[in-house]
Design a protein around this motif. Structure first.
Motif: not given
Length: 458
Positions: A267-275, A334-338, A342-348, A404-409
């Protein structure tokens, strides 16, 4: 004061109209790029014809991973990663066979259920008992011991959305063997999870309850299921029992390592926000896994390629994930979410394509009402490309753990489903069953929604 308020309203309306026009033009550019220059159909041809069926742990697993890595690089991913995970390793082990002895021997078309145990090389010979529901099994429980239970559960043809028929019937594939074993059954046959007019058996996973013995289980083609059911009903008037010979060879090997193949544009503005956009690489072994889920994989790769091709620079990180092992374990999701947790990623937002490469009709979403309403406000921008509805409820098996793990829409592409269960988990799920135009329109629909979520967030 009124004049100022009126002027403000006009300014807002003009701004919204201008923004909507800009979005319409951008989506048109994305659509033109895909409809004129798509690589999705050729990618699918290579995956299905050069790799083939991709049962988790098989040699084709690793050929598919190499294919995915190369395809994502070619599509223009900023980086491509391989995320290891342990996956189940079930093997079919040989030809599955069901024989109905009689005055003239009939060989019926069957496939062992995934993760099921085999009969041994000599097979099993036992009487068959016909049941049409778990309730009927309960009523006949004293007659089950030493027999093969035949679940003749038909799809409900009154459902317009065929996944509802699958939802009702699939419990007999998943839980049926253990329910029968509970009362002493030595094997299980199921009517395939389909309303097709052909005789191809449809495999799929069964899940044993460790409280009961593990017994062999196989799915039967629909024409043969009808014949066997009719024969059993007629024979019950003449003889006390009808015996069949069932031979399957399945067995579980130790878990092995497979990989989620991940490609992304930063991402160019919010690289920590993942789609996240994804499909699953694995498939059942009888066929090529073209609709399930080769189409979802190439949809996802095509979104990345098209955005790159038109020079779009996303605000947020767009990540394509080709998941390992959806079919008989969901270990990749399951591994992807785990790891995300663990990395505290922000999945929007996460979107999965796992309902085939047919004509897109809508999206099913799992998210709060305000976010659902926001997506629905974009329907005028999506409708020119075939999207007519955004339904409450949807997503996918591989992205479900993110919620389940992160509340991702979540969202899932919902193509027209009328033909999907004709080929689902059957030998007929081949490249030739996929229409190029329909496949590309699916990629257009996904790319348009991803563009809007990236630009405006949720």
């Amino acid at each position: 004061m009124r004049l100022k308020l009126f002027t403000l309203v006009l300014t807002i309306l003009a701004f919204n109209a201008r923004a909507q026009n800009e979005d319409s033009l951008k989506i048109r550019a994305i659509a033109d790029e895909i409809l004129l220059h798509s690589s999705a159909y050729e990618n699918l041809r290579v995956l299905t014809k050069q790799v083939g069926g991709r049962l988790s742990g098989s040699p084709q697993t690793y050929k598919a991973e190499a294919w995915g890595h190369k395809a994502l690089e070619k599509a223009g991913a900023d980086r491509v990663l391989e995320q290891p995970c342990l996956v189940p390793h079930w093997v079919r082990g040989g030809k599955d066979l069901l024989v109905l002895p009689g005055w003239s021997t009939h060989i019926l078309d069957v496939l062992a259920l995934g993760n099921s145990v085999g009969t041994g090389p000599k097979g099993i010979s036992a009487p068959v008992i016909l049941v049409n529901s778990f309730e009927e099994l309960e009523k006949k429980k004293d007659q089950v011991k030493g027999k093969i239970v035949f679940y003749n559960i038909k799809f409900n043809d009154t459902y317009i959305k065929t996944f509802e028929a699958y939802r009702d019937a699939v419990v007999y594939r998943g839980a049926g063997p253990s329910q029968a074993a509970k009362y002493g059954a030595v094997g299980v046959l199921i009517r395939s999870m389909s309303h097709a007019a052909d005789n191809n058996p449809h495999t799929g996973t069964t899940r044993y309850n460790d409280s009961f013995p593990k017994i062999p289980a196989a799915a039967m083609g629909l024409q043969d299921a009808d014949k066997l059911a009719a024969y059993l009903v007629k024979a019950s008037e003449l003889v006390p029992e009808v015996r069949v010979n069932l031979t399957t060879n399945g067995k579980m090997l130790p878990d092995t390592v497979a990989h989620n193949i991940i490609g992304e544009i930063t991402g160019s503005e919010f690289p920590d926000q993942i789609i996240t956009i994804g499909g699953h690489l694995d498939s059942w072994d009888p066929a090529e896994g073209a609709h399930d889920d080769g189409s979802g994989c190439v949809h996802s790769i095509e979104v990345l390629r098209a955005l790159k091709a038109i020079g779009y620079k996303p605000k947020r990180t767009i990540r394509v994930v080709l998941f390992a092992n959806e079919e008989n374990g969901t270990r990749g999701g399951l591994k992807y979410a785990e790891e995300a947790k663990l990395k505290k990623e922000k999945h929007i937002f996460a979107l999965e394509s796992d309902e085939g490469g047919f004509t897109p009709r809508g999206f099913g979403v799992t998210m709060p009402a305000d976010q659902l309403n926001k997506l629905r406000s974009w329907l005028p921008l999506l409708s020119p490309y075939g999207i007519s509805e955004i339904n409450n409820g949807g997503g996918g098996s591989d992205i479900g753990p993110l919620a389940k793990e992160l509340g991702t829409p979540l969202a899932g592409l919902q193509p027209d489903s009328q033909r999907y269960f004709d080929i689902h988990h059957a030998r007929s799920d081949v490249f030739e069953a996929v229409n190029k135009r329909e496949l590309e329109l699916g990629a257009v629909s996904i790319a348009a929604l991803i563009y809007l979520v990236d630009k405006y967030g949720l």
